[in-house]
Write a protein that holds these residues in place. Structure first.
Motif, mmCIF file in Angstrom:
data_model
loop_
_atom_site.group_PDB
_atom_site.id
_atom_site.type_symbol
_atom_site.label_atom_id
_atom_site.label_comp_id
_atom_site.label_asym_id
_atom_site.label_seq_id
_atom_site.Cartn_x
_atom_site.Cartn_y
_atom_site.Cartn_z
ATOM 1 N N GLN A 47 49.153 88.194 -11.099
ATOM 2 C CA GLN A 47 50.158 88.427 -10.072
ATOM 3 C C GLN A 47 51.573 88.441 -10.629
ATOM 4 N N GLY A 63 48.675 92.816 -8.366
ATOM 5 C CA GLY A 63 48.588 91.368 -8.232
ATOM 6 C C GLY A 63 47.206 90.830 -7.966
ATOM 7 N N THR A 97 49.590 92.297 -2.644
ATOM 8 C CA THR A 97 48.580 91.823 -3.588
ATOM 9 C C THR A 97 47.165 92.089 -3.077
ATOM 10 N N GLY A 124 48.154 86.161 -2.588
ATOM 11 C CA GLY A 124 49.302 86.002 -3.473
ATOM 12 C C GLY A 124 50.018 84.686 -3.269
ATOM 13 N N ARG A 160 43.990 88.414 -8.902
ATOM 14 C CA ARG A 160 44.000 87.018 -9.317
ATOM 15 C C ARG A 160 44.208 86.912 -10.830
#
Length: 510
Positions: free
Chosen positions: A270, A265, A292, A296, A267
């Motif tokens: 995700q 995840g 993430t 997230g 940027r």
């Protein structure tokens, strides 16, 4: 025919075992030492003719075109022509005699039978497309060169015909071991059905084989089972993971079914981690975390059961980890991958996790020393990066590539693609017969990784988890197509619920 019915038929044929060309040749040689000359060819011709008659069906008034090449595969075709002629069908034979020497004794016998049956021999195929069936007996497993000249013209012309095409043993031009056309830039017959003799071959079920072989029928020609060696591989089927299937007791609680952490995840990517999380959730994990590497969303409106965490504050130890979906290539991603590899819990490495692994010889060495259950799930390009070769080289021999991945990284390797190959460190291999082109879209691999993680978290061994996840993933896609969803436009987000249905169906059927 439903996809599951086809798989059940395959399961009844030779118990899903797959043999290499070398193994088939050894079995054939041993059998021929105990049989009268021509026995196996006559049995092959009889079996193929019976199938041909069923494919012709109500179109018996239309002629059958039999293409008979110069070798023993052509002899099989001549036996088919003889049997069909004796059955009263209008048979046209294009026979390509050897350019040097004489045909084998058994092929000579078949040629005499075909001529006596009333089959019509022609130098060129009549200019018609009104065949009830075309029988491809040009070349079998012994072909070692590109199709050229008249053979190439015939194979190309078959693509324009709308009738069924029955290939004998293997579609002409297809490598029975690898599923690739023989020779660089070559072509192969696209059959609607293939009847393969003595034992099933892996090349009919992976790479381009599934497109060229059509529905595969296996006839062992009555050869004694004691003459067969251990199989090279097998077709994946629920029997391979049935021991791990179990109904849930009334007293169950979520802690009994494990935690799965999807680590990825980055940027802009995700959604990949979310799809993997949904796959894990619908495949039965007790709890699913989406961990993430960048901040997230914190909440999935479709599946609020998913719990979001930041990777730099997450405790990796004790979790079943799925590393890679949308992970990116940041320093934090590399740190998270290292933590996962050094842990002792079950581990799945997918997508960007594999790309990061390919870039680090240190991580590769640490993975190879790892003791916990591990599954790696590369597509051909990711496999090529891991092994330092080209994607074309991967596809040229998918079974050998999967074996190499499993041994090098001490993991169960899932080489994705048509006829996904699953290989274990000790050499076991399975080719998956489920799935369709609807899976050729973004995110489906993320769902598969999540399902692998969920099955591991529930205590499935790595081999059973990999085979089961791949089979269920493909079976779900097949069921969606049967229900009118795809293959064109099928989305990864539609798979998890279909996987859940397939999994529960297997459990309830036990």
């Amino acid at each position: 025919m439903r996809a599951f019915d086809i798989n059940a038929q395959k399961a009844r044929n030779m118990k899903n075992k797959l043999y290499s060309v070398a193994q088939i040749r050894a079995v054939e040689e041993s059998a021929m030492q105990e049989l009268e000359t021509g026995t196996l060819m006559r049995r092959a011709g009889r079996a193929a003719a019976d199938l041909a008659l069923s494919l012709v069906g109500e179109a018996r008034a239309q002629p059958v075109l039999v293409l008979a090449g110069p070798g023993n595969n052509g002899g099989d075709a001549l036996e088919v022509a003889a049997n069909l002629g004796e059955a009263g069908l209008d048979v046209v034979v294009l026979y390509f005699a050897p350019t040097s020497g004489q045909p084998s004794p058994e092929t000579a016998q078949a040629l005499a039978r075909a001529r006596a049956s009333g089959a019509n021999f022609a130098d060129v195929a009549p200019n018609t497309r009104d065949w009830s069936l075309v029988v491809d007996g040009l070349f079998g497993i012994g072909l070692a060169r590109n199709l050229v000249g008249r053979y190439l013209e015939l194979v190309t012309a078959l693509d324009a015909m709308r009738c069924p095409v029955l290939a004998l043993d293997v579609p002409s031009g297809l490598d029975a071991d690898t599923g690739m056309p023989v020779g660089e830039g070559s072509v192969a017959v696209r059959a609607t059905h293939t009847i393969t003799f003595i034992g099933d071959k892996p090349g009919l079920h992976t790479a381009h084989g599934r497109d060229h072989a059509g529905v595969v029928h296996v006839d062992d020609l009555g050869i004694d089972a004691k003459l067969f060696p251990p199989a090279l591989a097998q077709l994946a089927a629920p029997a391979l993971f049935a021991a791990a299937l179990a109904p849930r007791r009334q007293g169950s609680h979520k802690g009994m079914f494990g935690d799965v952490a999807i680590v990825g995840g980055a940027r802009g990517m995700q959604g990949a981690a979310v799809l993997a999380g949904r796959g894990a959730l619908y495949a039965g994990a007790g709890r699913v975390f989406v961990v993430t590497v960048d901040p997230g969303p914190g909440f999935d409106q479709l599946q609020p059961e998913l719990m979001f965490r930041a990777s730099n504050a997450f405790k990796f130890e004790g979790q079943t980890l799925v590393l890679g979906p949308g992970m990116g290539d940041s320093v934090e991603s590399m740190r998270a991958l290292g933590h996962g590899i050094d842990g002792t819990g079950p581990l799945v490495i997918d997508a960007d996790g594999l790309n990061l692994l390919a870039a680090s010889t240190d991580l590769q060495a640490r993975l190879a020393r790892r003791q916990g259950d591990t599954i790696v799930t590369p597509h051909p390009l990711e496999a090529a990066r891991l092994l330092g070769i080209s994607a074309a080289e991967v596809q040229a021999d998918r079974l050998a590539t999967a074996r190499q991945l499993a041994r090098r990284f001490n993991a169960v390797a899932v080489l994705k693609g048509s006829g996904t190959v699953i290989a274990a460190q000790e050499g076991c291999m399975a080719l998956n017969p489920t799935g369709n082109p609807g899976l050729a879209t973004g995110g489906t691999g993320d769902v598969l990784a999540g399902v692998c993680g969920a099955l591991l978290a529930q205590g499935w061994p790595a081999w059973e988890a990999a085979v089961g996840a791949v089979w269920l993933h493909g079976a779900a896609a097949d069921r969606l197509v049967e229900d009118g969803v795809g293959p064109i436009g099928m989305t990864a987000g539609e798979l998890p619920a279909a996987i859940r249905k397939a999994l529960n169906g297997l459990v309830s059927a036990r």
